[in-house]
Write a protein that holds these residues in place. Sequence first.
Motif, PDB file in Angstrom:
ATOM      1  N   LEU A  95      -8.524  11.160 -15.271  1.00  0.00           N
ATOM      2  CA  LEU A  95      -8.770  10.027 -16.158  1.00  0.00           C
ATOM      3  C   LEU A  95      -7.961   8.785 -15.785  1.00  0.00           C
ATOM      4  N   GLY A  96      -6.658   8.945 -15.589  1.00  0.00           N
ATOM      5  CA  GLY A  96      -5.817   7.794 -15.250  1.00  0.00           C
ATOM      6  C   GLY A  96      -6.228   7.157 -13.935  1.00  0.00           C
ATOM      7  N   PHE A  97      -6.632   7.969 -12.974  1.00  0.00           N
ATOM      8  CA  PHE A  97      -7.015   7.451 -11.668  1.00  0.00           C
ATOM      9  C   PHE A  97      -8.344   6.693 -11.730  1.00  0.00           C
ATOM     10  N   ILE A  98      -9.264   7.152 -12.563  1.00  0.00           N
ATOM     11  CA  ILE A  98     -10.519   6.414 -12.747  1.00  0.00           C
ATOM     12  C   ILE A  98     -10.222   5.030 -13.313  1.00  0.00           C
ATOM     13  N   TYR A  99      -9.346   4.989 -14.293  1.00  0.00           N
ATOM     14  CA  TYR A  99      -8.946   3.716 -14.909  1.00  0.00           C
ATOM     15  C   TYR A  99      -8.325   2.791 -13.859  1.00  0.00           C
ATOM     16  N   ILE A 100      -7.458   3.332 -13.031  1.00  0.00           N
ATOM     17  CA  ILE A 100      -6.729   2.526 -12.043  1.00  0.00           C
ATOM     18  C   ILE A 100      -7.642   2.039 -10.925  1.00  0.00           C
ATOM     19  N   ILE A 101      -8.413   2.950 -10.342  1.00  0.00           N
ATOM     20  CA  ILE A 101      -9.181   2.617  -9.144  1.00  0.00           C
ATOM     21  C   ILE A 101     -10.373   1.715  -9.475  1.00  0.00           C
ATOM     22  N   LEU A 190      -6.546  13.163   0.713  1.00  0.00           N
ATOM     23  CA  LEU A 190      -7.674  13.039  -0.206  1.00  0.00           C
ATOM     24  C   LEU A 190      -7.748  11.654  -0.843  1.00  0.00           C
ATOM     25  N   VAL A 191      -6.595  11.107  -1.237  1.00  0.00           N
ATOM     26  CA  VAL A 191      -6.605   9.790  -1.890  1.00  0.00           C
ATOM     27  C   VAL A 191      -7.021   8.699  -0.907  1.00  0.00           C
ATOM     28  N   ALA A 192      -6.539   8.772   0.330  1.00  0.00           N
ATOM     29  CA  ALA A 192      -6.973   7.804   1.339  1.00  0.00           C
ATOM     30  C   ALA A 192      -8.477   7.910   1.564  1.00  0.00           C
ATOM     31  N   VAL A 195     -10.433   5.882  -0.942  1.00  0.00           N
ATOM     32  CA  VAL A 195     -10.512   4.456  -0.619  1.00  0.00           C
ATOM     33  C   VAL A 195     -11.659   4.203   0.346  1.00  0.00           C
ATOM     34  N   TRP A 196     -11.747   5.009   1.402  1.00  0.00           N
ATOM     35  CA  TRP A 196     -12.803   4.842   2.408  1.00  0.00           C
ATOM     36  C   TRP A 196     -14.182   5.045   1.778  1.00  0.00           C
ATOM     37  N   LEU A 197     -14.327   6.083   0.954  1.00  0.00           N
ATOM     38  CA  LEU A 197     -15.624   6.383   0.347  1.00  0.00           C
ATOM     39  C   LEU A 197     -16.014   5.333  -0.688  1.00  0.00           C
ATOM     40  N   THR A 206     -21.537   6.182  -8.340  1.00  0.00           N
ATOM     41  CA  THR A 206     -21.077   6.958  -7.183  1.00  0.00           C
ATOM     42  C   THR A 206     -19.566   6.900  -7.071  1.00  0.00           C
ATOM     43  N   ARG A 207     -18.986   5.735  -7.302  1.00  0.00           N
ATOM     44  CA  ARG A 207     -17.532   5.590  -7.205  1.00  0.00           C
ATOM     45  C   ARG A 207     -16.835   6.437  -8.266  1.00  0.00           C
ATOM     46  N   VAL A 208     -17.350   6.438  -9.483  1.00  0.00           N
ATOM     47  CA  VAL A 208     -16.752   7.260 -10.545  1.00  0.00           C
ATOM     48  C   VAL A 208     -16.815   8.733 -10.157  1.00  0.00           C
ATOM     49  N   LEU A 209     -17.959   9.150  -9.635  1.00  0.00           N
ATOM     50  CA  LEU A 209     -18.136  10.554  -9.259  1.00  0.00           C
ATOM     51  C   LEU A 209     -17.172  10.946  -8.145  1.00  0.00           C
ATOM     52  N   VAL A 210     -17.025  10.080  -7.143  1.00  0.00           N
ATOM     53  CA  VAL A 210     -16.118  10.359  -6.025  1.00  0.00           C
ATOM     54  C   VAL A 210     -14.683  10.471  -6.526  1.00  0.00           C
ATOM     55  N   VAL A 211     -14.248   9.497  -7.325  1.00  0.00           N
ATOM     56  CA  VAL A 211     -12.875   9.506  -7.835  1.00  0.00           C
ATOM     57  C   VAL A 211     -12.639  10.753  -8.683  1.00  0.00           C
ATOM     58  N   TYR A 212     -13.589  11.061  -9.555  1.00  0.00           N
ATOM     59  CA  TYR A 212     -13.403  12.219 -10.436  1.00  0.00           C
ATOM     60  C   TYR A 212     -13.286  13.514  -9.634  1.00  0.00           C
ATOM     61  N   LEU A 213     -14.206  13.736  -8.711  1.00  0.00           N
ATOM     62  CA  LEU A 213     -14.221  15.006  -7.974  1.00  0.00           C
ATOM     63  C   LEU A 213     -12.982  15.171  -7.100  1.00  0.00           C
ATOM     64  N   VAL A 214     -12.561  14.093  -6.439  1.00  0.00           N
ATOM     65  CA  VAL A 214     -11.395  14.195  -5.555  1.00  0.00           C
ATOM     66  C   VAL A 214     -10.137  14.483  -6.361  1.00  0.00           C
ATOM     67  N   PHE A 215      -9.929  13.762  -7.460  1.00  0.00           N
ATOM     68  CA  PHE A 215      -8.710  13.980  -8.233  1.00  0.00           C
ATOM     69  C   PHE A 215      -8.786  15.260  -9.057  1.00  0.00           C
ATOM     70  N   PHE A 216      -9.991  15.695  -9.392  1.00  0.00           N
ATOM     71  CA  PHE A 216     -10.131  17.005 -10.016  1.00  0.00           C
ATOM     72  C   PHE A 216      -9.693  18.087  -9.034  1.00  0.00           C
ATOM     73  N   MET A 217     -10.042  17.912  -7.765  1.00  0.00           N
ATOM     74  CA  MET A 217      -9.607  18.877  -6.747  1.00  0.00           C
ATOM     75  C   MET A 217      -8.089  18.864  -6.601  1.00  0.00           C
ATOM     76  N   ILE A 218      -7.485  17.669  -6.643  1.00  0.00           N
ATOM     77  CA  ILE A 218      -6.025  17.586  -6.558  1.00  0.00           C
ATOM     78  C   ILE A 218      -5.386  18.357  -7.714  1.00  0.00           C
ATOM     79  N   GLY A 219      -5.960  18.207  -8.916  1.00  0.00           N
ATOM     80  CA  GLY A 219      -5.426  18.913 -10.073  1.00  0.00           C
ATOM     81  C   GLY A 219      -5.618  20.414  -9.984  1.00  0.00           C
ATOM     82  N   THR A 220      -6.833  20.847  -9.654  1.00  0.00           N
ATOM     83  CA  THR A 220      -7.121  22.285  -9.618  1.00  0.00           C
ATOM     84  C   THR A 220      -6.401  22.992  -8.472  1.00  0.00           C
ATOM     85  N   SER A 221      -6.069  22.250  -7.418  1.00  0.00           N
ATOM     86  CA  SER A 221      -5.367  22.844  -6.277  1.00  0.00           C
ATOM     87  C   SER A 221      -3.856  22.765  -6.423  1.00  0.00           C
TER      88      SER A 221
END
Length: 314
Positions: A95-101, A190-192, A195-197, A206-221
């Motif tokens: 959530l915070g990353f979606i707001y920021i990015i 993943l965060v870099a 930016v590229w995507l 698409t941007r919301v989906l990319v940000v959500y999935l990548v940071f969700f992976m960071i959290g779950t991993s």
Amino acid sequence: MDKKGEDKAPEIRHRDRAASGVPRSGWAIGDRYSWHEIQQRLLASADEEITSQPREMFFSSMTAGIAITLTLIGYSVGTSHFPDNIFLSTLLYPLGFIYIILGRFQLYTENTLPPVALIFARLASIPILFKVWGVVLAGNLIGAIAGGYVLANTAVLSPDAKVAATNFVVHGLELGWWGVFFKAMFAGWLVAGVVWLNVAARDTVTRVLVVYLVFFMIGTSNLFHVVTAAAEVSFYIFHTAEADISTLFIHYWLPVLLGNTFGGVLIFTNMAYFQSEQKNFPEYKKLSIRDWLIGMKGGRQFGTPRPQPTKDSD
């Protein structure tokens, strides 16, 4: 039509370019950019960011640091409700990353790609890069520390959520220095990539989906992000009386910082840069080696015009 003319790609006219001179759409396929076109757009974005005033950059990054509190809240609440289900406990982590990015606020890990791309292309100096990193990281940390302090001293988090937030730091310390570093390295990669995507994406959904999935992976991993870690450490210090600040810094936050930077700069940035064609805007003049190493030049401060649309010849 002569054969030589047939081999030439049609010239991109000004209506096919943004004001900065970068392509509005892909040449071969309208809704898809080539590597070269993505890099052009990335360089234009980096030029915009690297020439921002330090005051503007600082307050933008401080806002991002405060916003990361939303991620800490979401992660703590989720973990307190679903302690044995990592997928459910991290649903609100992005959530915070979606707001920021999407809000275009300055985040340190996002700045491991665009400004570094300018450095590799010799369009900005190395000291400029460290200046940007210093200002953005300082702002991020101040915002994250303030957010951690508020969460530790108010009833925003329930007692169970506060225990969960405390355990994030405990878990990091248990992993050891290198364990934290390598987890943070993959998070930086993943965060870099985000930016590229985001530069390659053509719509907000698409941007919301990319940000959500990548940071969700960071959290779950259970990977580590330097600004989130700063908020966690801040919360831990203000909430736990016996906190050892030097241990938290050396054995938890520092390896996260170095891992994120290493992952973003040396892995993804190098891959993205060397895989794409190195053709820069013709309006830009590369820095000399001396200016690149010790100067304070870059972007519009370099004194060269920004890329301009090519006018129609007809």
